[in-house]
Structures are given as C-alpha cells and as structure tokens.
Design a protein around this motif. Structure first.
Motif, short mmCIF file in Angstrom:
data_model
loop_
_atom_site.label_atom_id
_atom_site.label_comp_id
_atom_site.label_asym_id
_atom_site.label_seq_id
_atom_site.Cartn_x
_atom_site.Cartn_y
_atom_site.Cartn_z
N UNK A 184 0.87 -1.17 0.00
CA UNK A 184 0.00 0.00 0.00
C UNK A 184 0.91 1.22 0.00
N UNK A 185 0.96 1.96 -1.10
CA UNK A 185 1.89 3.07 -1.26
C UNK A 185 1.17 4.40 -1.10
N UNK A 186 1.66 5.23 -0.18
CA UNK A 186 1.12 6.57 0.04
C UNK A 186 2.00 7.54 -0.72
N UNK A 187 1.39 8.32 -1.61
CA UNK A 187 2.16 9.24 -2.44
C UNK A 187 1.81 10.69 -2.13
N UNK A 188 2.83 11.54 -2.21
CA UNK A 188 2.61 12.99 -2.06
C UNK A 188 1.91 13.51 -3.30
N UNK A 189 1.15 14.60 -3.15
CA UNK A 189 0.49 15.23 -4.29
C UNK A 189 1.52 15.83 -5.23
N UNK A 190 1.14 15.96 -6.49
CA UNK A 190 2.02 16.62 -7.45
C UNK A 190 2.14 18.09 -7.07
N UNK A 191 3.16 18.75 -7.59
CA UNK A 191 3.35 20.18 -7.30
C UNK A 191 2.13 20.99 -7.71
N UNK A 192 1.50 20.62 -8.81
CA UNK A 192 0.32 21.33 -9.28
C UNK A 192 -0.82 21.23 -8.28
N UNK A 193 -1.03 20.03 -7.73
CA UNK A 193 -2.12 19.82 -6.78
C UNK A 193 -1.78 20.27 -5.37
N UNK A 194 -0.50 20.46 -5.08
CA UNK A 194 -0.08 20.81 -3.72
C UNK A 194 -0.03 22.31 -3.47
N UNK A 195 -0.60 23.11 -4.35
CA UNK A 195 -0.52 24.57 -4.19
C UNK A 195 -1.19 25.06 -2.90
N UNK A 196 -2.16 24.33 -2.37
CA UNK A 196 -2.84 24.74 -1.15
C UNK A 196 -2.18 24.21 0.12
N UNK A 197 -1.10 23.48 -0.01
CA UNK A 197 -0.44 22.91 1.15
C UNK A 197 0.35 24.00 1.86
N UNK A 198 -0.15 24.40 3.03
CA UNK A 198 0.42 25.55 3.72
C UNK A 198 0.24 25.44 5.23
N UNK A 199 0.84 24.42 5.86
CA UNK A 199 0.93 24.38 7.31
C UNK A 199 -0.20 23.73 8.08
N UNK A 200 -1.22 23.22 7.43
CA UNK A 200 -2.33 22.59 8.14
C UNK A 200 -2.15 21.08 8.12
N UNK A 201 -2.42 20.43 9.25
CA UNK A 201 -2.30 18.97 9.36
C UNK A 201 -3.68 18.38 9.60
N UNK A 202 -3.99 17.29 8.89
CA UNK A 202 -5.29 16.63 9.00
C UNK A 202 -5.04 15.14 9.24
N UNK A 203 -5.48 14.64 10.40
CA UNK A 203 -5.21 13.25 10.80
C UNK A 203 -6.49 12.43 10.83
#
Length: 179
Positions: free
Chosen positions: A26-45
C-alpha cells in the motif's frame, strides 16, 4: 479574523504498508506540485491513515470507501497564533469528480470561532455551522482573504476505482481517471 482552510479534495508522507486482505503493498504518495498549491501548514489526521495533508489517499485497505464514513479528523495548525480566532472550512472543490465538478466546493465541515491555542493542539472547538454553501460569497461577505493555513488530500471516488466491483456485477471501469 484569520482563516484556516482545509480544502480537501477527496491524499501522507511516503509510507508503505501491506494490504492485509490481499498481501499487496500500500503506497502513500505525495500530491504533485500542481495539486499541492494549497499545502500551507495545516495537518489533517485520520485514525487509520495518519496525516493526510498533501497526500493522495491510496486505493488499498478500503481507505477510499472508509474515509466517507469516518467522523471528522483531528485538524492541527501548529503555526496558529494563540490569541487569534480561526475558521475551519473543509470542502471538496471538485465534487463529484475532477472532470465534472457540478457540486464545486461541496462543504463537509465549517467551524467558526476556533481559538488559536485550541487549533494549535488539534482541538477544533467552536461554532459548527450548517447552511447552503458558496465559498467565494462567504469569503467576500466576511471580508476574508487568503487562508492563514491550508492543505488538501486527494482520493478518487472509491466507486470509480479500477478495483471496485459493484455488488452482483463483473468488473467496473473507472468513470473519471485522475489527471
């Protein structure tokens, strides 16, 4: 009032686990740079997944189906100012699918008046709101600008997954392939 937006595109650090039912990886992948534009310090568990911020939820262990039934996640904003007040907005910006976002910005969760000291620790305590949703009108009405923190994770609708089989049917082809 500061705005913390968790834009959830119904996606973890690179982690590998075994799918207990099939023995597959089961491989967990990071979002592409294009899709990661909203990644800014928030953590969701989520309980079985960990921090899904900026990750693509894998199609193993039935995660894509399970996530639709789980209770709200633990949301943390480590950079929150202890004396500030925040709003948490959890939306699906391309519901029901990326190719046909007819219900764009589908609201999953909206909480206002969250104290910075609480969201810093992962305690989302505030005023839960429930009403029709037009995110851009909401932001304009309350004179809110760019989010203070945000993240997203992605998952293809589990029913559109190549491995999903409709009960009583043979195989099911995905309707919308991720871009």
């Amino acid at each position: 009032m500061r705005l913390a937006v968790a834009a959830l595109f119904l996606g973890l650090t690179m982690v590998i686990t075994r799918d207990e039912e099939e023995g597959d990886l089961c491989l967990y992948e990071a979002l592409s740079d294009t899709d990661a534009v909203l990644c800014k310090g928030l953590e969701v568990f989520y309980p079985e997944l960990g921090n899904v911020g900026c990750m693509f939820v894998p199609d193993c262990n039935n995660y894509r189906q399970k996530i639709t039934h789980w209770a709200e996640p633990i949301v943390k904003f480590p950079g929150a100012l202890e004396g500030a007040t925040y709003i948490l907005v959890m939306v699906d910006p391309d519901a029901p699918s990326r190719s046909s976002p007819k219900a764009q910005f589908w609201r999953h969760w909206l909480v206002t008046d969250i104290k910075g000291i609480d969201i810093k620790k992962g305690k989302v305590q505030g005023q839960e709101l429930s009403r029709s949703w037009k995110m851009d009108k909401f932001l304009n009405r309350f004179h809110l600008s760019e989010p203070e923190a945000s993240t997203q994770f992605m998952t293809q609708n589990y029913q559109d997954s190549p491995n999903y089989q409709t009960p009583g049917a043979g195989s099911s082809e995905p309707k919308d392939k991720p871009k």
